[in-house]
Write a protein that holds these residues in place. Structure first.
Motif, PDB file in Angstrom:
ATOM      1  N   VAL A 195      -4.946  -4.510  -0.677  1.00 13.91           N
ATOM      2  CA  VAL A 195      -4.891  -5.356   0.523  1.00 13.91           C
ATOM      3  C   VAL A 195      -6.205  -5.180   1.279  1.00 13.91           C
ATOM      4  CG1 VAL A 195      -3.620  -5.937   2.614  1.00 13.91           C
ATOM      5  CG2 VAL A 195      -2.395  -5.044   0.612  1.00 13.91           C
ATOM      6  N   HIS A 196      -7.123  -6.117   1.106  1.00 10.77           N
ATOM      7  CA  HIS A 196      -8.402  -6.095   1.797  1.00 10.77           C
ATOM      8  C   HIS A 196      -8.263  -6.744   3.168  1.00 10.77           C
ATOM      9  CE1 HIS A 196     -10.812  -4.711  -1.641  1.00 10.77           C
ATOM     10  NE2 HIS A 196     -10.038  -5.482  -2.402  1.00 10.77           N
ATOM     11  N   TYR A 197      -9.344  -6.666   3.953  1.00  9.67           N
ATOM     12  CA  TYR A 197      -9.316  -7.289   5.271  1.00  9.67           C
ATOM     13  C   TYR A 197      -9.127  -8.800   5.169  1.00  9.67           C
ATOM     14  CZ  TYR A 197     -14.069  -9.056   4.539  1.00  9.67           C
ATOM     15  OH  TYR A 197     -15.160  -9.712   4.050  1.00  9.67           O
ATOM     16  N   ALA A 198      -9.568  -9.392   4.060  1.00  9.04           N
ATOM     17  CA  ALA A 198      -9.470 -10.840   3.889  1.00  9.04           C
ATOM     18  C   ALA A 198      -8.198 -11.262   3.174  1.00  9.04           C
ATOM     19  CB  ALA A 198     -10.688 -11.361   3.129  1.00  9.04           C
ATOM     20  N   GLY A 199      -7.396 -10.307   2.725  1.00 13.83           N
ATOM     21  CA  GLY A 199      -6.160 -10.647   2.036  1.00 13.83           C
ATOM     22  C   GLY A 199      -5.950  -9.806   0.788  1.00 13.83           C
ATOM     23  N   GLU A 200      -4.878 -10.080   0.081  1.00  7.87           N
ATOM     24  CA  GLU A 200      -4.519  -9.323  -1.115  1.00  7.87           C
ATOM     25  C   GLU A 200      -5.298  -9.836  -2.326  1.00  7.87           C
ATOM     26  OE1 GLU A 200      -0.363  -9.748  -1.544  1.00  7.87           O
ATOM     27  OE2 GLU A 200       0.142  -8.705   0.324  1.00  7.87           O
ATOM     28  N   VAL A 201      -5.793  -8.892  -3.130  1.00 12.32           N
ATOM     29  CA  VAL A 201      -6.507  -9.235  -4.362  1.00 12.32           C
ATOM     30  C   VAL A 201      -5.862  -8.480  -5.521  1.00 12.32           C
ATOM     31  CG1 VAL A 201      -8.705  -9.218  -5.580  1.00 12.32           C
ATOM     32  CG2 VAL A 201      -8.666  -9.616  -3.118  1.00 12.32           C
ATOM     33  N   ARG A 202      -5.505  -9.213  -6.572  1.00 10.15           N
ATOM     34  CA  ARG A 202      -4.880  -8.615  -7.755  1.00 10.15           C
ATOM     35  C   ARG A 202      -5.968  -8.329  -8.796  1.00 10.15           C
ATOM     36  NH1 ARG A 202       0.478  -9.442 -10.493  1.00 10.15           N
ATOM     37  NH2 ARG A 202       1.040 -10.640  -8.634  1.00 10.15           N
ATOM     38  N   TYR A 203      -6.094  -7.054  -9.169  1.00  8.49           N
ATOM     39  CA  TYR A 203      -7.117  -6.640 -10.135  1.00  8.49           C
ATOM     40  C   TYR A 203      -6.475  -6.336 -11.484  1.00  8.49           C
ATOM     41  CZ  TYR A 203     -10.076  -6.029  -6.010  1.00  8.49           C
ATOM     42  OH  TYR A 203     -10.783  -6.230  -4.853  1.00  8.49           O
ATOM     43  N   THR A 204      -7.153  -6.734 -12.548  1.00 11.61           N
ATOM     44  CA  THR A 204      -6.724  -6.435 -13.912  1.00 11.61           C
ATOM     45  C   THR A 204      -7.606  -5.320 -14.449  1.00 11.61           C
ATOM     46  OG1 THR A 204      -6.075  -8.751 -14.243  1.00 11.61           O
ATOM     47  CG2 THR A 204      -6.350  -7.381 -16.209  1.00 11.61           C
ATOM     48  N   VAL A 205      -7.002  -4.222 -14.933  1.00 16.15           N
ATOM     49  CA  VAL A 205      -7.740  -3.005 -15.265  1.00 16.15           C
ATOM     50  C   VAL A 205      -8.438  -3.076 -16.623  1.00 16.15           C
ATOM     51  CG1 VAL A 205      -6.215  -1.568 -13.884  1.00 16.15           C
ATOM     52  CG2 VAL A 205      -5.710  -1.919 -16.304  1.00 16.15           C
ATOM     53  N   THR A 206      -8.264  -4.155 -17.355  1.00 10.83           N
ATOM     54  CA  THR A 206      -8.892  -4.259 -18.673  1.00 10.83           C
ATOM     55  C   THR A 206     -10.408  -4.107 -18.563  1.00 10.83           C
ATOM     56  OG1 THR A 206      -7.142  -5.763 -19.399  1.00 10.83           O
ATOM     57  CG2 THR A 206      -9.172  -5.705 -20.698  1.00 10.83           C
ATOM     58  N   GLY A 207     -10.960  -3.099 -19.253  1.00 12.65           N
ATOM     59  CA  GLY A 207     -12.397  -2.869 -19.264  1.00 12.65           C
ATOM     60  C   GLY A 207     -12.921  -2.030 -18.117  1.00 12.65           C
ATOM     61  N   PHE A 208     -12.053  -1.564 -17.221  1.00 12.63           N
ATOM     62  CA  PHE A 208     -12.502  -0.789 -16.065  1.00 12.63           C
ATOM     63  C   PHE A 208     -13.239   0.481 -16.487  1.00 12.63           C
ATOM     64  CE2 PHE A 208     -10.806  -3.535 -13.068  1.00 12.63           C
ATOM     65  CZ  PHE A 208     -10.787  -3.001 -11.802  1.00 12.63           C
ATOM     66  N   VAL A 209     -12.611   1.277 -17.355  1.00  7.35           N
ATOM     67  CA  VAL A 209     -13.187   2.575 -17.727  1.00  7.35           C
ATOM     68  C   VAL A 209     -14.482   2.390 -18.498  1.00  7.35           C
ATOM     69  CG1 VAL A 209     -12.785   4.705 -19.012  1.00  7.35           C
ATOM     70  CG2 VAL A 209     -10.907   3.657 -17.722  1.00  7.35           C
ATOM     71  N   GLU A 210     -14.499   1.427 -19.427  1.00  2.00           N
ATOM     72  CA  GLU A 210     -15.681   1.203 -20.247  1.00  2.00           C
ATOM     73  C   GLU A 210     -16.868   0.732 -19.399  1.00  2.00           C
ATOM     74  OE1 GLU A 210     -17.550   1.527 -23.894  1.00  2.00           O
ATOM     75  OE2 GLU A 210     -15.464   2.011 -23.386  1.00  2.00           O
ATOM     76  N   LYS A 211     -16.615  -0.155 -18.443  1.00  2.00           N
ATOM     77  CA  LYS A 211     -17.694  -0.669 -17.597  1.00  2.00           C
ATOM     78  C   LYS A 211     -18.208   0.380 -16.623  1.00  2.00           C
ATOM     79  CE  LYS A 211     -16.043  -5.452 -17.775  1.00  2.00           C
ATOM     80  NZ  LYS A 211     -15.465  -6.580 -16.997  1.00  2.00           N
ATOM     81  N   ASN A 212     -17.401   1.394 -16.343  1.00  2.00           N
ATOM     82  CA  ASN A 212     -17.803   2.425 -15.392  1.00  2.00           C
ATOM     83  C   ASN A 212     -18.699   3.490 -16.022  1.00  2.00           C
ATOM     84  OD1 ASN A 212     -17.666   3.717 -12.766  1.00  2.00           O
ATOM     85  ND2 ASN A 212     -16.286   5.222 -13.709  1.00  2.00           N
ATOM     86  N   VAL A 213     -18.805   3.497 -17.344  1.00  2.00           N
ATOM     87  CA  VAL A 213     -19.571   4.531 -18.037  1.00  2.00           C
ATOM     88  C   VAL A 213     -21.060   4.200 -17.977  1.00  2.00           C
ATOM     89  CG1 VAL A 213     -19.991   5.647 -20.263  1.00  2.00           C
ATOM     90  CG2 VAL A 213     -17.652   5.082 -19.562  1.00  2.00           C
TER      91      VAL A 213
END
Length: 372
Positions: A195-213
């Protein structure tokens, strides 16, 4: 390479600090020519910051989380600055401002970056490297943030409220749900909601760990720093800048991994953003909000829904709320005096002059107190 390019551009735009010296062999293709270094005189600066646009797409990934995190950070700076400006203005006018409230988005920032002794989403992501396939690590990351921030409590996804039921025989006390974190009822095996200041944002975790490396290993950086070519030395020296070499908010596990692979992308982004905010705190900011009337670039076309969305994402709703809680209509003293001094009788006009006298007489006529 990108950091090296930024340094080169800054050197090109900076003022001359000394006479030009002959370039070294093999460096003729680069500009500007090197100059003899002279200590620079401390001066101020005028900077232009093109702020990230808040993003909420049908499919939001790792990039959108970082962009919206930056928006949260800059929005908090904007809110604080606006609130302080209003406070100082009312104080200079002798107006009571204690009833004006300030909505702080610190809880959302702490959810993302951590704080107050608690880890955040980004720190949890740093700890989810390890073994397993990319998909398994993403699922592990989602399970960890659901456990840390999902907890129990009231979920308001889709406008519905309901408390999570505790599983029979489950030991211990469940952690409270973070007010800015929601586990969606559908797609909760791959998604989470912030829940951001501008509203709710739905995030999909696919690729999160790989992109963070960090794809550039420390061994390669060390090898490049010993190169006999000045160009290579400059490029790898830029990659070893303080913004990419340390992060005080990293967890012990991520610090151990960083000695091999390097600081994670999220940690680099977080530290760079903190340095930007520190620079902003030392400046006198002015804001320009750009609103597009439509998405088709058509003349004489005003899409009210699109404009409202941009105003909400730009944080203007909070600006309007703060202004409405105070005095929204603000007229210059000279303009007010020109318009209303004609209401004074000859006797009243001879008893005093200026805006203070005019306001005093009009207040007496309207039977208003000094505070009113």
């Amino acid at each position: 390479l990108f950091l090296w390019m930024v340094n080169k551009i800054n050197a090109t735009l900076s003022e001359d600090s000394g006479p030009v010296v002959p370039p070294s062999p093999g460096a003729e293709q680069f500009s500007p020519p090197p100059r003899v270094h002279k200590p620079s005189v401390p001066t101020g600066f005028i900077g232009v910051l093109d702020i990230y646009g808040f993003e909420n797409f049908e499919n939001n990934g790792f990039e959108q989380l970082l962009i919206n995190y930056a928006n949260e950070k800059l929005q908090r700076h904007f809110n604080r600055h606006l609130f302080e400006v209003e406070q100082n203005l009312y104080s200079s006018e002798g107006v009571d401002w204690t009833y004006i409230t300030f909505n702080d988005n610190r809880p959302c920032l702490e959810l993302i970056e951590g704080g107050g002794g608690n880890v955040g989403i980004l720190s949890t992501l740093d700890d989810c490297g390890g073994m397993g396939s990319a998909s398994e690590r993403d699922v592990n990351f989602l399970a960890q943030i659901n456990q840390k921030f999902g907890g129990k409590g009231v979920s308001h996804m889709n406008g519905k409220k309901g408390k999570k039921k505790k599983a029979p025989g489950s030991p211990g006390k469940e952690p409270e749900r973070h007010p800015n974190f929601i586990t969606p009822k559908f797609g909760n095996d791959r998604q989470f909601v912030v829940v951001h200041y501008a509203g709710e944002v739905r995030y999909t975790v696919t690729g999160f760990v790989e992109k963070n490396v960090e794809t550039l290993s420390n061994e390669l950086k060390d090898l490049g720093s010993t190169s006999s070519k000045m160009f290579a030395l400059g490029v790898f020296a830029a990659s070893s800048s303080p913004a990419t070499s340390s992060d005080t908010t990293s967890t012990p596990g991520s610090a151990r991994r960083s000695t091999i692979r390097g600081v994670s992308v999220a940690s680099q982004f977080r530290l760079s953003l903190q340095m930007l905010v520190m620079d902003l705190e030392c400046t006198q900011p002015h804001y320009v909000r750009c609103i597009k009337p439509n998405t088709t670039k058509s003349p004489n076309s005003f899409d009210s829904g699109e404009v409202l969305r941009q105003l909400r994402y730009a944080g203007m709703m909070e600006t309007i709320r703060i202004r409405r809680e105070g005095y929204a209509l603000r007229e210059e003293h000279e303009s007010f005096y020109r318009r209303f001094h004609l209401l004074l009788s000859s006797t009243e006009a001879n008893q005093g002059e200026g805006i203070t006298h005019l306001v005093k007489v009009l207040s007496q006529r309207l039977q208003l107190t000094h505070a009113e």
